[in-house]
Scaffold this motif. Structure first.
Motif, short mmCIF file in Angstrom:
data_model
loop_
_atom_site.label_atom_id
_atom_site.label_comp_id
_atom_site.label_asym_id
_atom_site.label_seq_id
_atom_site.Cartn_x
_atom_site.Cartn_y
_atom_site.Cartn_z
N ASP A 143 -9.26 4.92 7.43
CA ASP A 143 -9.47 3.78 6.55
C ASP A 143 -9.25 2.44 7.24
O ASP A 143 -9.59 1.40 6.67
CB ASP A 143 -8.56 3.88 5.32
CG ASP A 143 -9.10 4.84 4.27
OD1 ASP A 143 -10.29 5.19 4.34
OD2 ASP A 143 -8.32 5.24 3.38
N ASP A 144 -8.67 2.44 8.42
CA ASP A 144 -8.53 1.17 9.15
C ASP A 144 -9.89 0.55 9.44
O ASP A 144 -10.04 -0.68 9.44
CB ASP A 144 -7.75 1.38 10.46
CG ASP A 144 -6.26 1.53 10.22
OD1 ASP A 144 -5.80 1.18 9.12
OD2 ASP A 144 -5.56 2.01 11.13
N ALA A 145 -10.88 1.39 9.70
CA ALA A 145 -12.24 0.88 9.93
C ALA A 145 -12.78 0.24 8.66
O ALA A 145 -13.42 -0.82 8.71
CB ALA A 145 -13.16 2.01 10.39
N ARG A 146 -12.52 0.85 7.53
CA ARG A 146 -12.95 0.27 6.25
C ARG A 146 -12.25 -1.07 6.01
O ARG A 146 -12.87 -2.03 5.54
CB ARG A 146 -12.65 1.24 5.11
CG ARG A 146 -13.45 2.54 5.17
CD ARG A 146 -13.12 3.42 3.97
NE ARG A 146 -13.45 2.72 2.73
CZ ARG A 146 -12.72 2.79 1.62
NH1 ARG A 146 -11.59 3.48 1.60
NH2 ARG A 146 -13.10 2.15 0.54
N ARG A 147 -10.97 -1.13 6.32
CA ARG A 147 -10.23 -2.39 6.14
C ARG A 147 -10.81 -3.48 7.03
O ARG A 147 -10.88 -4.65 6.64
CB ARG A 147 -8.75 -2.18 6.44
CG ARG A 147 -8.04 -1.28 5.44
CD ARG A 147 -6.54 -1.21 5.70
NE ARG A 147 -5.90 -0.28 4.78
CZ ARG A 147 -5.66 0.99 5.05
NH1 ARG A 147 -5.98 1.48 6.24
NH2 ARG A 147 -5.08 1.78 4.16
N THR A 148 -11.21 -3.11 8.22
CA THR A 148 -11.84 -4.08 9.12
C THR A 148 -13.10 -4.65 8.50
O THR A 148 -13.34 -5.87 8.54
CB THR A 148 -12.17 -3.42 10.47
OG1 THR A 148 -10.97 -2.94 11.09
CG2 THR A 148 -12.84 -4.40 11.41
N LEU A 149 -13.91 -3.80 7.90
CA LEU A 149 -15.15 -4.24 7.26
C LEU A 149 -14.86 -5.08 6.02
O LEU A 149 -15.50 -6.13 5.79
CB LEU A 149 -16.00 -3.03 6.88
CG LEU A 149 -17.34 -3.31 6.18
CD1 LEU A 149 -18.23 -4.20 7.04
CD2 LEU A 149 -18.06 -2.00 5.86
N ILE A 150 -13.91 -4.66 5.22
CA ILE A 150 -13.55 -5.42 4.01
C ILE A 150 -13.08 -6.81 4.38
O ILE A 150 -13.49 -7.81 3.78
CB ILE A 150 -12.47 -4.67 3.20
CG1 ILE A 150 -13.01 -3.34 2.68
CG2 ILE A 150 -11.98 -5.54 2.03
CD1 ILE A 150 -11.93 -2.39 2.19
N ASN A 151 -12.20 -6.90 5.37
CA ASN A 151 -11.69 -8.21 5.78
C ASN A 151 -12.78 -9.09 6.36
O ASN A 151 -12.77 -10.32 6.16
CB ASN A 151 -10.55 -8.03 6.79
CG ASN A 151 -9.25 -7.60 6.12
OD1 ASN A 151 -8.91 -8.07 5.04
ND2 ASN A 151 -8.52 -6.70 6.76
N ALA A 152 -13.74 -8.50 7.05
CA ALA A 152 -14.87 -9.28 7.56
C ALA A 152 -15.71 -9.81 6.42
O ALA A 152 -16.18 -10.96 6.46
CB ALA A 152 -15.72 -8.41 8.49
N TRP A 153 -15.91 -9.01 5.39
CA TRP A 153 -16.68 -9.45 4.22
C TRP A 153 -15.95 -10.57 3.48
O TRP A 153 -16.57 -11.55 3.06
CB TRP A 153 -16.91 -8.26 3.30
CG TRP A 153 -17.77 -8.56 2.11
CD1 TRP A 153 -19.14 -8.58 2.06
CD2 TRP A 153 -17.32 -8.89 0.79
NE1 TRP A 153 -19.56 -8.90 0.79
CE2 TRP A 153 -18.46 -9.09 -0.01
CE3 TRP A 153 -16.06 -9.01 0.21
CZ2 TRP A 153 -18.38 -9.43 -1.36
CZ3 TRP A 153 -15.97 -9.35 -1.13
CH2 TRP A 153 -17.13 -9.55 -1.90
N LEU A 154 -14.65 -10.46 3.34
CA LEU A 154 -13.87 -11.51 2.70
C LEU A 154 -13.91 -12.80 3.51
O LEU A 154 -14.03 -13.90 2.95
CB LEU A 154 -12.42 -11.06 2.51
CG LEU A 154 -12.19 -9.92 1.51
CD1 LEU A 154 -10.72 -9.51 1.51
CD2 LEU A 154 -12.64 -10.32 0.10
N ALA A 155 -13.82 -12.68 4.82
CA ALA A 155 -13.89 -13.86 5.68
C ALA A 155 -15.25 -14.54 5.57
O ALA A 155 -15.35 -15.77 5.56
CB ALA A 155 -13.60 -13.47 7.14
N GLU A 156 -16.30 -13.75 5.47
CA GLU A 156 -17.64 -14.32 5.29
C GLU A 156 -17.74 -15.04 3.96
O GLU A 156 -18.39 -16.09 3.85
CB GLU A 156 -18.69 -13.21 5.37
CG GLU A 156 -20.13 -13.66 5.18
CD GLU A 156 -20.63 -14.59 6.27
OE1 GLU A 156 -21.68 -15.23 6.05
OE2 GLU A 156 -20.00 -14.67 7.35
#
Length: 233
Positions: free
Chosen positions: A61-74
């Motif tokens: 799930d760390d990979a998912r968290r990386t994607l979620i945080n990138a989406w939030l940053a965008e």
């Protein structure tokens, strides 16, 4: 995998994965298929292997968290691009209002709305067994999310509050946006009207937040505590 690791950075692939979220959700599959969106000169014919996804973005799930945080940053970066009415010839463009900025941020959610409860739950889940034993869900990501949006809204709108007013302004907006976003998850069609009502009368915030229960007891109580501490009602 070596070819991917040497030629493409995780940052580039994260950007390419963002448009896949509406169809793939915040998943490792979205990250794996991001490589298929590379330009022809770097074209791949198959998604990344699971091993490559882990090497680039994190295990499990760390990979998912990386994607979620990138989406939030965008989403934060898009707040600075809120359109405003065209200025008269020779005059500078007016800054967008807080209202317009927060409405724009709610619209950003719409592309991934069905996946957000799970995404926020993923962020709030402790990553270590020890932390999980101490607290079932971590409210810190929710705090950072709301405060980050409030701070960006103030910056984009040109808010010039000073000292204690600076903190009070952001605390109030964080509370209002959090309530509106939670309402959006339960009732997307009325979210914008709900945001307007909160901006017009923040005293309604306490009652409205208590009607929302999508994130479970611990996170919900934590978010309510943050809103209460802002002193806006």
């Amino acid at each position: 995998m070596a070819r991917v690791l040497t030629r493409f950075t995780s940052v580039r692939l994260l950007k390419l994965a963002l448009p896949l979220i509406p169809t793939h959700g915040f998943t490792r599959a979205a990250l794996a298929e991001s490589v298929l969106a590379l330009p022809a000169s770097s074209q791949h014919t198959a998604p990344l292997s699971d091993t490559a996804v882990s090497a680039l973005f994190g295990e499990g799930d760390d990979a998912r968290r990386t994607l979620i945080n990138a989406w939030l940053a965008e989403g934060i970066s898009q707040m600075g691009k809120t359109p405003s009415s065209a200025p008269p010839l020779g005059q500078a463009s007016p800054r967008p209002s807080i209202r317009d900025i927060l409405h724009q941020r709610l619209r950003y959610n719409e592309q991934a709305l069905q996946y957000l409860p799970e995404a926020f739950a993923c962020l709030a889940t402790p990553t270590s067994i020890t932390s999980m034993m101490l607290t079932p869900l971590d409210p810190v990501p929710a705090v950072k999310h709301a405060v980050g949006i409030a701070d960006e809204a103030c910056c984009v709108s040109g808010d010039q509050s000073l000292q204690l007013s600076w903190y009070a302004r952001r605390a109030a907006l964080a509370g209002i946006y959090t309530a509106a976003e939670l309402h959006q998850l339960a009732s997307p069609k009325t979210a914008h009207a709900f945001l307007d009502s909160l901006l017009a009368s923040s005293s309604k915030l306490h009652a409205s937040v208590e009607e929302v229960g999508l994130f479970g007891g611990y996170v919900m109580k934590s978010w309510q505590g943050i809103i209460r501490s802002s002193g806006i009602f």
